[in-house]
Design an enzyme around this catalytic site. Structure first.
Site, PDB file in Angstrom:
ATOM      1  N   GLU A 113      55.763  43.730  42.315  1.00 37.63           N
ATOM      2  CA  GLU A 113      55.285  43.755  40.934  1.00 37.63           C
ATOM      3  C   GLU A 113      55.043  45.181  40.446  1.00 37.63           C
ATOM      4  O   GLU A 113      55.364  45.528  39.306  1.00 37.63           O
ATOM      5  CB  GLU A 113      54.014  42.903  40.817  1.00 37.63           C
ATOM      6  CG  GLU A 113      54.306  41.411  40.919  1.00 37.63           C
ATOM      7  CD  GLU A 113      53.071  40.571  41.137  1.00 37.63           C
ATOM      8  OE1 GLU A 113      52.855  39.624  40.363  1.00 37.63           O
ATOM      9  OE2 GLU A 113      52.303  40.844  42.092  1.00 37.63           O
ATOM     10  N   GLU A 133      54.047  34.898  47.356  1.00 39.19           N
ATOM     11  CA  GLU A 133      52.710  34.336  47.154  1.00 39.19           C
ATOM     12  C   GLU A 133      52.648  32.840  47.432  1.00 39.19           C
ATOM     13  O   GLU A 133      51.617  32.327  47.889  1.00 39.19           O
ATOM     14  CB  GLU A 133      52.245  34.617  45.716  1.00 39.19           C
ATOM     15  CG  GLU A 133      51.883  36.071  45.437  1.00 39.19           C
ATOM     16  CD  GLU A 133      53.078  36.902  45.001  1.00 39.19           C
ATOM     17  OE1 GLU A 133      52.858  38.041  44.548  1.00 39.19           O
ATOM     18  OE2 GLU A 133      54.228  36.424  45.102  1.00 39.19           O
TER      19      GLU A 133
END
Length: 259
Positions: A113, A133
């Site tokens: 990210e 995740e």
């Protein structure tokens, strides 16, 4: 904190190195806050024209957030941690100067990210990208569900997010997540070479270019083109436009003054 985030400035290029190799350069709250502080200061530093972000060692760029710290979060703490990280990554994306991620290994979760918040991503051949995740019972929370589909398309983004699987540097380049791929031994030299090319451009023009792209992508096409036209017109109020076009017509190198 100074030894967890290293700063080097040379030849108008600032290099920020996340220096936590024992935990694969995972981002703690302290490191995130230090990153934001440094990005803001470098954005205002006249010595700096381009910023590079990388990780210490050859194994990891940034292998995500600090899971041990997040394990016992409740809903409110989880939301607040996401907003904090998003704020830091937004600061990187909105920096007035070009920011390049030199991805020297694993870029997972928050590391992937963070790389997407940079303007360009240059990867070593051993780099690996992923949003894993789902494997630990959460979703990407640092902007990954938004930046990833904007970069590679909704279908590929959902595949990465829902499967939690990693992709290698060549696949990342093929799908548009990475701009360039080099051997590990050449990564920083090649990244600095790219930064040096960009550093020769007018800071006014690089800032307006970033503004047109980042802001324009949030608008419909008609309004985005109007924004582009406004910024294009603004260029003609600058010394650097006159110098750039004059140099082109006179067949010489331009001498920009960032004004």
């Amino acid at each position: 904190m100074e030894d967890q985030l290293l700063l080097d400035i040379s030849d108008s290029i600032a290099t920020l190195t996340v220096n936590r190799p024992r935990v694969m350069n995972a981002l703690s709250v302290d490191v995130l806050e230090a990153l934001k502080k440094n990005i803001i200061e470098l954005g205002a530093d006249d010595r700096v024209r381009v910023i590079i972000i990388t990780g210490a060692g050859e194994k990891a760029f940034i292998a995500g957030g600090d899971v041990s710290a997040m394990r016992d979060f409740g809903p409110l703490a989880g939301r607040e941690s996401a907003l904090l990280a998003q704020d830091v990554l937004n600061t990187i994306e909105r920096c007035s100067k070009p920011v390049i991620a030199a991805v020297n290994g694993y870029a997972l979760g928050g590391g992937c990210e963070l790389s997407m918040a940079c303007d360009l991503r240059v990867a070593s051949e051993n780099a690996r990208f992923g949003q894993p995740e789902v494997n630990i019972g959460i979703i990407p929370g640092w902007g990954g569900t938004q930046r990833l589909p904007r970069l590679i398309g909704k279908g590929r983004a959902l595949e990465m997010i829902l499967s939690g699987e990693m992709i290698d540097a060549r696949e990342a380049w093929r799908i548009g997540l990475v701009n360039k791929v080099f051997p590990q031994s050449e990564l920083m030299e090649q990244t600095r070479g790219l930064a040096a090319k960009i550093a020769k451009r007018s800071l006014v023009v690089t800032r307006l270019s970033k503004e047109a792209v980042h802001h324009g992508m949030e608008l419909d096409l008609a309004r985005a083109q109007e924004l582009e036209a406004d910024l294009f017109g603004l260029c003609f109020s600058t010394h650097d436009q006159k110098e750039g076009m004059g140099a082109f017509l006179e067949k010489r190198s331009p001498q920009f003054k960032d004004s």
